[in-house]
Design an enzyme around this catalytic site. Structure first.
Site, short mmCIF file in Angstrom:
data_model
loop_
_atom_site.label_atom_id
_atom_site.label_comp_id
_atom_site.label_asym_id
_atom_site.label_seq_id
_atom_site.Cartn_x
_atom_site.Cartn_y
_atom_site.Cartn_z
N LYS A 107 0.81 -1.21 0.00
CA LYS A 107 0.00 0.00 0.00
C LYS A 107 0.85 1.27 0.00
CE LYS A 107 -4.15 -1.93 2.15
NZ LYS A 107 -3.70 -3.29 2.57
C1 LIG Z 1 -4.44 -4.38 1.94
C2 LIG Z 1 -3.74 -5.70 1.87
C3 LIG Z 1 -4.20 -6.74 1.03
C4 LIG Z 1 -5.48 -6.63 0.23
O1 LIG Z 1 -5.40 -5.69 -0.82
P1 LIG Z 1 -6.74 -5.15 -1.50
O2 LIG Z 1 -6.29 -4.12 -2.48
O3 LIG Z 1 -7.57 -4.57 -0.40
O4 LIG Z 1 -7.40 -6.31 -2.15
C5 LIG Z 1 -3.46 -7.90 0.97
N1 LIG Z 1 -2.33 -8.06 1.69
C6 LIG Z 1 -1.87 -7.10 2.51
C7 LIG Z 1 -0.64 -7.34 3.30
C8 LIG Z 1 -2.54 -5.88 2.63
O5 LIG Z 1 -2.07 -4.92 3.45
#
Ligand SMILES: *Cc1c(COP(=O)(O)O)cnc(C)c1O
Length: 442
Positions: A107
């Site tokens: 993210k």
């Molecule tokens: C946010 C997150 C996900 C999921 O991603 P999305 O875009 O919400 O589908 C998967 N793994 C980790 C470690 C995350 O922080």
């Protein structure tokens, strides 16, 4: 480029409006009104470009009409100041490690990009003049990972203040340290409640007329176009790196598997495919929250309360970006099924996958990546090459990982530095009036 709402009952918005609002006024999600195909020449030389050069071309296809080239290049370069290495785990299966950014989770890219884009718009408005109307305020509710990525992405960006709301005592110390020790333009609010209470406080704030008249509020989760679209870079990067190691003699064999929660990441991959990226198909790997999996099986979408699992960043019972997937495929279940396969794993299956992969290959998976690895292991055809996205560094879940694998994995220096920081947070009752008056007094 203009952005329309998936609910179709709001006027089209400019990029700036879409970024500053997050959600459209009709509660729909913003979508770019067209998707530009990238030329064959781009894919021919993609393996000779750096990650930043390649991503700039991708970013220009979306944002080129709204942001000048020099600024966009600066935004992309600043966002992608770290590697996303592709590791061969075993024959035919690769891990794209998206966890080498500031908070060791994928993210980071979307959060940083959004911060820089917002900053660009704010500054363009007040060139040579003092900033009018004050700051943009980002409100984010977190159960752990989103808060740290957003806080670090926006840290030190002038003109923007971030309020992170998190449930007191329900976030691991490692996670908490990543957004409570920063200071400057980041305020951590420790709410006496659970994650859903934090989310409700944020939602109520967006709907409060008096508060919105007093200050500019926006959100920074993957409903925001500036958060999710830049994640398309990852998919081009996976392809470029595979091309470099000549593993995909025939690119029509590439399968990308995405551990999914709110489905922002995989939606960015679907956009990449529309732009011409040769991905044969995608897999959405889920934990026990199997709403999307069931949709693929039955054609029925039935949101559920979220279940707590080992892969907790994917504990989502009503994935917000599902509306974007439906829109992209004009609601055609058969077409969605043709492009995306699903998988769902209980905590036991996740543990099993982590152990099997570690024993067979020595590769340490975090619980989210483990869903991705296992789905490829089970569903990949012999002629296909599989890449799963490793969405978080295993050290972010050190206790669980060590407990499952019997390891003592090293904590990267960056993470240790957060843990040495001094916690600063504001205690907040689970009460909207208290939250509102706090914000009104800032
Ligand atoms: C946010 C997150 C996900 C999921 O991603 P999305 O875009 O919400 O589908 C998967 N793994 C980790 C470690 C995350 O922080």
């Amino acid at each position: 480029m203009m952005y329309y709402s998936t609910n179709g009952r709001a006027p089209q918005a400019t990029l700036r409006e879409a970024v500053e609002r997050g959600l459209a006024p009709d509660r729909g999600l913003y979508m770019p009104d067209h998707i530009q195909q990238l030329p064959a020449s781009f894919f021919d030389r993609i393996d000779q470009l750096t990650f930043q050069e390649m991503s700039f071309e991708v970013a220009r296809a979306f944002f080129g009409g709204d942001v000048d080239d020099a600024s966009l290049k600066r935004i992309v370069t600043d966002t992608l100041a770290f590697e996303t290495p592709l590791r061969r785990v075993e024959e035919g299966i690769y891990s794209l490690e998206l966890f080498h950014g500031p908070t060791l989770a994928f993210k980071d890219v979307g959060a940083r990009f959004m911060a820089r884009l917002l900053q660009y718009f704010i500054h363009k408005d007040c060139e040579g003049r003092p900033m009018a109307g004050g700051e943009v305020n980002v409100l984010v509710a977190t159960s752990g990972d989103t808060g740290s990525a957003v806080a670090n992405g926006f840290l030190g960006v002038d003109g923007i203040h971030v309020y992170v709301l998190y449930p007191k005592g329900k976030v691991s110390r490692i996670q908490e340290s990543q957004f409570t020790t920063l200071g400057r333009n980041i305020t951590a609010l420790e709410v006496d409640g659970v994650f859903d209470d934090c989310q409700a406080l944020v939602k109520n704030a967006f709907m409060d007329g008096e508060l919105n008249a007093h200050m500019t509020l926006t959100s920074a989760n993957s409903i925001n176009v500036a958060r999710f679209l830049p994640q398309a870079f990852y998919y081009f990067n996976a392809y470029a790196q595979l091309k470099r190691v000549a593993a995909v003699a025939d690119p029509s064999n590439l399968v990308v598997c995405v551990p999914s929660g709110n489905f922002g990441n995989i939606t960015a991959g679907l956009f990449a495919k529309r732009m011409g990226l040769p991905v044969k198909r995608f897999m959405a790997a889920n934990n026990a929250n199997d709403i999307f999996y069931n949709y693929l099986q039955t054609g029925q979408y039935c949101p559920q309360p979220s279940k707590q699992t080992l892969a907790n960043a994917m504990d989502v019972g009503d994935p917000s970006n599902f509306a974007r997937i439906l829109d992209l495929y004009a609601n055609q279940w058969a077409d969605i099924k043709a492009d995306i396969s699903g998988a769902t794993y209980t905590d036991d299956r996740i543990r099993e996958a982590m152990c099997q992969c570690y024993e067979a290959t020595g590769y340490v998976l975090d619980p989210h990546g483990a869903c991705g690895w296992r789905a490829l292991k089970e569903l990949l055809q012999p002629s296909e090459v599989g890449v799963f996205l490793e969405t978080a560094h295993p050290a972010k879940f050190k206790e669980k990982v060590d407990d499952i694998l019997g390891t003592d994995i090293a904590i990267p220096e960056r993470l240790q530095a957060f843990m040495r920081g001094k916690k600063q947070s504001v205690e907040m009752a689970n009460d909207f009036d208290a939250f509102k008056s706090f914000l009104m007094n800032q």
